[in-house]
Design a protein around this motif. Structure first.
Motif, PDB file in Angstrom:
ATOM      1  N   TYR A   1      -0.111 -38.862 -35.398  1.00 35.04           N
ATOM      2  CA  TYR A   1       0.582 -38.563 -34.148  1.00 35.04           C
ATOM      3  C   TYR A   1       1.832 -37.742 -34.419  1.00 35.04           C
ATOM      4  CZ  TYR A   1      -2.607 -42.044 -32.349  1.00 35.04           C
ATOM      5  OH  TYR A   1      -3.734 -42.729 -32.021  1.00 35.04           O
ATOM      6  N   ARG A   2       1.886 -36.565 -33.834  1.00 38.71           N
ATOM      7  CA  ARG A   2       2.956 -35.607 -34.111  1.00 38.71           C
ATOM      8  C   ARG A   2       4.330 -36.047 -33.604  1.00 38.71           C
ATOM      9  NH1 ARG A   2       5.269 -31.215 -31.471  1.00 38.71           N
ATOM     10  NH2 ARG A   2       3.901 -31.450 -29.690  1.00 38.71           N
ATOM     11  N   ARG A   3       4.442 -36.393 -32.347  1.00 42.44           N
ATOM     12  CA  ARG A   3       5.764 -36.680 -31.770  1.00 42.44           C
ATOM     13  C   ARG A   3       6.474 -37.870 -32.410  1.00 42.44           C
ATOM     14  NH1 ARG A   3       8.938 -33.846 -30.462  1.00 42.44           N
ATOM     15  NH2 ARG A   3       9.833 -35.097 -28.824  1.00 42.44           N
ATOM     16  N   PRO A   4       5.805 -39.014 -32.654  1.00 33.62           N
ATOM     17  CA  PRO A   4       6.522 -40.111 -33.308  1.00 33.62           C
ATOM     18  C   PRO A   4       7.048 -39.733 -34.701  1.00 33.62           C
ATOM     19  CG  PRO A   4       4.518 -40.931 -32.327  1.00 33.62           C
ATOM     20  CD  PRO A   4       4.479 -39.442 -32.217  1.00 33.62           C
ATOM     21  N   VAL A   5       6.284 -38.940 -35.436  1.00 36.23           N
ATOM     22  CA  VAL A   5       6.731 -38.517 -36.762  1.00 36.23           C
ATOM     23  C   VAL A   5       7.919 -37.570 -36.633  1.00 36.23           C
ATOM     24  CG1 VAL A   5       6.087 -37.227 -38.832  1.00 36.23           C
ATOM     25  CG2 VAL A   5       4.494 -38.881 -37.863  1.00 36.23           C
ATOM     26  N   GLU A   6       7.824 -36.601 -35.734  1.00 34.66           N
ATOM     27  CA  GLU A   6       8.917 -35.635 -35.568  1.00 34.66           C
ATOM     28  C   GLU A   6      10.206 -36.306 -35.090  1.00 34.66           C
ATOM     29  OE1 GLU A   6       6.660 -31.451 -34.531  1.00 34.66           O
ATOM     30  OE2 GLU A   6       7.291 -32.726 -32.879  1.00 34.66           O
ATOM     31  N   ILE A   7      10.077 -37.280 -34.218  1.00 32.47           N
ATOM     32  CA  ILE A   7      11.255 -37.955 -33.680  1.00 32.47           C
ATOM     33  C   ILE A   7      11.992 -38.724 -34.773  1.00 32.47           C
ATOM     34  CG2 ILE A   7      11.955 -39.876 -32.177  1.00 32.47           C
ATOM     35  CD1 ILE A   7       9.865 -38.807 -30.159  1.00 32.47           C
TER      36      ILE A   7
ATOM     37  N   THR B   1       6.349 -51.402 -31.305  1.00 33.00           N
ATOM     38  CA  THR B   1       6.381 -50.283 -32.244  1.00 33.00           C
ATOM     39  C   THR B   1       5.443 -49.180 -31.775  1.00 33.00           C
ATOM     40  OG1 THR B   1       4.612 -51.210 -33.604  1.00 33.00           O
ATOM     41  CG2 THR B   1       6.875 -51.778 -34.219  1.00 33.00           C
ATOM     42  N   ILE B   2       5.760 -47.981 -32.188  1.00 34.98           N
ATOM     43  CA  ILE B   2       4.910 -46.832 -31.883  1.00 34.98           C
ATOM     44  C   ILE B   2       4.334 -46.349 -33.211  1.00 34.98           C
ATOM     45  CG2 ILE B   2       4.846 -44.480 -31.000  1.00 34.98           C
ATOM     46  CD1 ILE B   2       7.137 -45.288 -29.130  1.00 34.98           C
ATOM     47  N   PRO B   3       3.018 -46.294 -33.331  1.00 27.10           N
ATOM     48  CA  PRO B   3       2.409 -45.948 -34.615  1.00 27.10           C
ATOM     49  C   PRO B   3       2.523 -44.463 -34.945  1.00 27.10           C
ATOM     50  CG  PRO B   3       0.713 -46.212 -32.958  1.00 27.10           C
ATOM     51  CD  PRO B   3       2.016 -46.589 -32.311  1.00 27.10           C
ATOM     52  N   PHE B   4       2.526 -44.163 -36.242  1.00 24.58           N
ATOM     53  CA  PHE B   4       2.485 -42.786 -36.727  1.00 24.58           C
ATOM     54  C   PHE B   4       1.044 -42.284 -36.804  1.00 24.58           C
ATOM     55  CE2 PHE B   4       6.446 -43.876 -39.331  1.00 24.58           C
ATOM     56  CZ  PHE B   4       7.290 -43.443 -38.332  1.00 24.58           C
ATOM     57  N   SER B   5       0.103 -43.231 -36.950  1.00 25.58           N
ATOM     58  CA  SER B   5      -1.292 -42.836 -37.162  1.00 25.58           C
ATOM     59  C   SER B   5      -2.224 -43.960 -36.740  1.00 25.58           C
ATOM     60  CB  SER B   5      -1.513 -42.493 -38.635  1.00 25.58           C
ATOM     61  OG  SER B   5      -1.220 -43.628 -39.436  1.00 25.58           O
ATOM     62  N   ARG B   6      -3.520 -43.628 -36.794  1.00 22.70           N
ATOM     63  CA  ARG B   6      -4.556 -44.603 -36.437  1.00 22.70           C
ATOM     64  C   ARG B   6      -5.780 -44.336 -37.299  1.00 22.70           C
ATOM     65  NH1 ARG B   6      -5.793 -43.082 -31.159  1.00 22.70           N
ATOM     66  NH2 ARG B   6      -7.666 -41.995 -31.770  1.00 22.70           N
TER      67      ARG B   6
ATOM     68  N   ASP C   1      11.370 -30.907 -44.491  1.00 21.38           N
ATOM     69  CA  ASP C   1      11.058 -31.609 -45.740  1.00 21.38           C
ATOM     70  C   ASP C   1      10.805 -33.094 -45.500  1.00 21.38           C
ATOM     71  OD1 ASP C   1      11.301 -29.254 -47.163  1.00 21.38           O
ATOM     72  OD2 ASP C   1      13.403 -29.622 -47.697  1.00 21.38           O
ATOM     73  N   GLU C   2      11.634 -33.693 -44.676  1.00 25.29           N
ATOM     74  CA  GLU C   2      11.472 -35.111 -44.361  1.00 25.29           C
ATOM     75  C   GLU C   2      10.190 -35.336 -43.555  1.00 25.29           C
ATOM     76  OE1 GLU C   2      14.089 -38.281 -41.917  1.00 25.29           O
ATOM     77  OE2 GLU C   2      15.214 -37.045 -43.344  1.00 25.29           O
ATOM     78  N   THR C   3       9.873 -34.412 -42.653  1.00 29.58           N
ATOM     79  CA  THR C   3       8.638 -34.507 -41.882  1.00 29.58           C
ATOM     80  C   THR C   3       7.430 -34.403 -42.801  1.00 29.58           C
ATOM     81  OG1 THR C   3       9.725 -33.516 -39.965  1.00 29.58           O
ATOM     82  CG2 THR C   3       7.322 -33.515 -39.960  1.00 29.58           C
ATOM     83  N   ALA C   4       7.466 -33.467 -43.742  1.00 32.23           N
ATOM     84  CA  ALA C   4       6.356 -33.300 -44.684  1.00 32.23           C
ATOM     85  C   ALA C   4       6.149 -34.565 -45.511  1.00 32.23           C
ATOM     86  CB  ALA C   4       6.611 -32.104 -45.593  1.00 32.23           C
ATOM     87  N   LEU C   5       7.235 -35.179 -45.940  1.00 26.47           N
ATOM     88  CA  LEU C   5       7.140 -36.403 -46.729  1.00 26.47           C
ATOM     89  C   LEU C   5       6.545 -37.542 -45.909  1.00 26.47           C
ATOM     90  CD1 LEU C   5       7.746 -37.892 -49.379  1.00 26.47           C
ATOM     91  CD2 LEU C   5      10.017 -38.381 -48.465  1.00 26.47           C
ATOM     92  N   LEU C   6       7.001 -37.713 -44.669  1.00 25.06           N
ATOM     93  CA  LEU C   6       6.486 -38.784 -43.819  1.00 25.06           C
ATOM     94  C   LEU C   6       5.019 -38.546 -43.463  1.00 25.06           C
ATOM     95  CD1 LEU C   6       6.958 -41.434 -42.410  1.00 25.06           C
ATOM     96  CD2 LEU C   6       7.919 -40.181 -40.474  1.00 25.06           C
ATOM     97  N   VAL C   7       4.642 -37.308 -43.215  1.00 28.88           N
ATOM     98  CA  VAL C   7       3.237 -36.990 -42.938  1.00 28.88           C
ATOM     99  C   VAL C   7       2.383 -37.363 -44.147  1.00 28.88           C
ATOM    100  CG1 VAL C   7       1.595 -35.083 -42.652  1.00 28.88           C
ATOM    101  CG2 VAL C   7       3.605 -35.226 -41.191  1.00 28.88           C
ATOM    102  N   HIS C   8       2.824 -36.952 -45.331  1.00 28.93           N
ATOM    103  CA  HIS C   8       2.056 -37.262 -46.547  1.00 28.93           C
ATOM    104  C   HIS C   8       1.928 -38.770 -46.749  1.00 28.93           C
ATOM    105  CE1 HIS C   8       0.346 -36.714 -50.476  1.00 28.93           C
ATOM    106  NE2 HIS C   8       1.234 -37.564 -50.953  1.00 28.93           N
ATOM    107  N   GLU C   9       3.030 -39.496 -46.597  1.00 33.81           N
ATOM    108  CA  GLU C   9       2.991 -40.948 -46.754  1.00 33.81           C
ATOM    109  C   GLU C   9       2.072 -41.602 -45.729  1.00 33.81           C
ATOM    110  OE1 GLU C   9       7.065 -42.133 -46.470  1.00 33.81           O
ATOM    111  OE2 GLU C   9       7.524 -41.523 -48.540  1.00 33.81           O
ATOM    112  N   THR C  10       2.081 -41.083 -44.508  1.00 34.34           N
ATOM    113  CA  THR C  10       1.233 -41.628 -43.452  1.00 34.34           C
ATOM    114  C   THR C  10      -0.239 -41.409 -43.764  1.00 34.34           C
ATOM    115  OG1 THR C  10       2.978 -41.254 -41.822  1.00 34.34           O
ATOM    116  CG2 THR C  10       0.744 -41.507 -40.975  1.00 34.34           C
ATOM    117  N   VAL C  11      -0.593 -40.206 -44.193  1.00 38.58           N
ATOM    118  CA  VAL C  11      -1.983 -39.909 -44.523  1.00 38.58           C
ATOM    119  C   VAL C  11      -2.429 -40.742 -45.722  1.00 38.58           C
ATOM    120  CG1 VAL C  11      -3.567 -38.099 -45.322  1.00 38.58           C
ATOM    121  CG2 VAL C  11      -1.938 -37.605 -43.490  1.00 38.58           C
ATOM    122  N   VAL C  12      -1.587 -40.847 -46.739  1.00 34.55           N
ATOM    123  CA  VAL C  12      -1.920 -41.648 -47.925  1.00 34.55           C
ATOM    124  C   VAL C  12      -2.137 -43.110 -47.532  1.00 34.55           C
ATOM    125  CG1 VAL C  12      -0.972 -42.587 -50.081  1.00 34.55           C
ATOM    126  CG2 VAL C  12      -0.830 -40.147 -49.618  1.00 34.55           C
TER     127      VAL C  12
END
Length: 128
Positions: A87-93, A68-73, A99-110
């Motif tokens: 990590y920008r590229r795994p989230v964008e891919i 797996t490739i992580p979204f964050s650390r 809108d979907e990117t914003a949601l995944l970023v928020h979920e990752t940070v939370v």
């Protein structure tokens, strides 16, 4: 030797006005999404997040043959400081639109903040 700019004028100015969304690069737009997520959480957890640095990197350091490739650390230091890297590229891919990117970023940070605080993600941001 042939010059690319035949008449010596160079680029005269930006191609688009700076107030249009297209003026920002994808990396800058991603940074803004992370900043939005962090600002929302800092309103709720300002004291707990005072010693936390939030960073954005393009790709994670992944060992060969990783499944797996992580979204964050999340990195913690003995002195109480912590660092959350998104990590920008795994989230964008893995997302289709902004809108979907914003949601995944928020979920990752939370999720990383929840890991840091030892709480469930639902209790860190009940509205998400």
């Amino acid at each position: 030797m042939r010059r690319r700019d035949r008449r010596g004028r160079g680029i005269r100015g930006p191609l688009v006005p700076s107030d249009l969304p297209v003026f920002r690069s994808r990396a800058q737009a991603f940074d803004d999404l992370v900043l939005d997520a962090v600002e929302r959480l800092e309103r709720l957890w300002s004291r707990e997040l005072a010693n936390v640095d939030f960073l954005v990197e393009d790709v994670p350091p992944v060992p060969p043959r990783a499944e797996t490739i992580p979204f964050s650390r999340l990195e913690t230091e003995p002195g109480g400081r912590a660092r959350i890297v998104v990590y920008r590229r795994p989230v964008e891919i893995r997302t289709k639109d902004t809108d979907e990117t914003a949601l995944l970023v928020h979920e990752t940070v939370v999720e990383e903040v929840a890991n840091l605080l030892g709480l469930e993600p639902e209790s860190v941001d009940p509205e998400s």
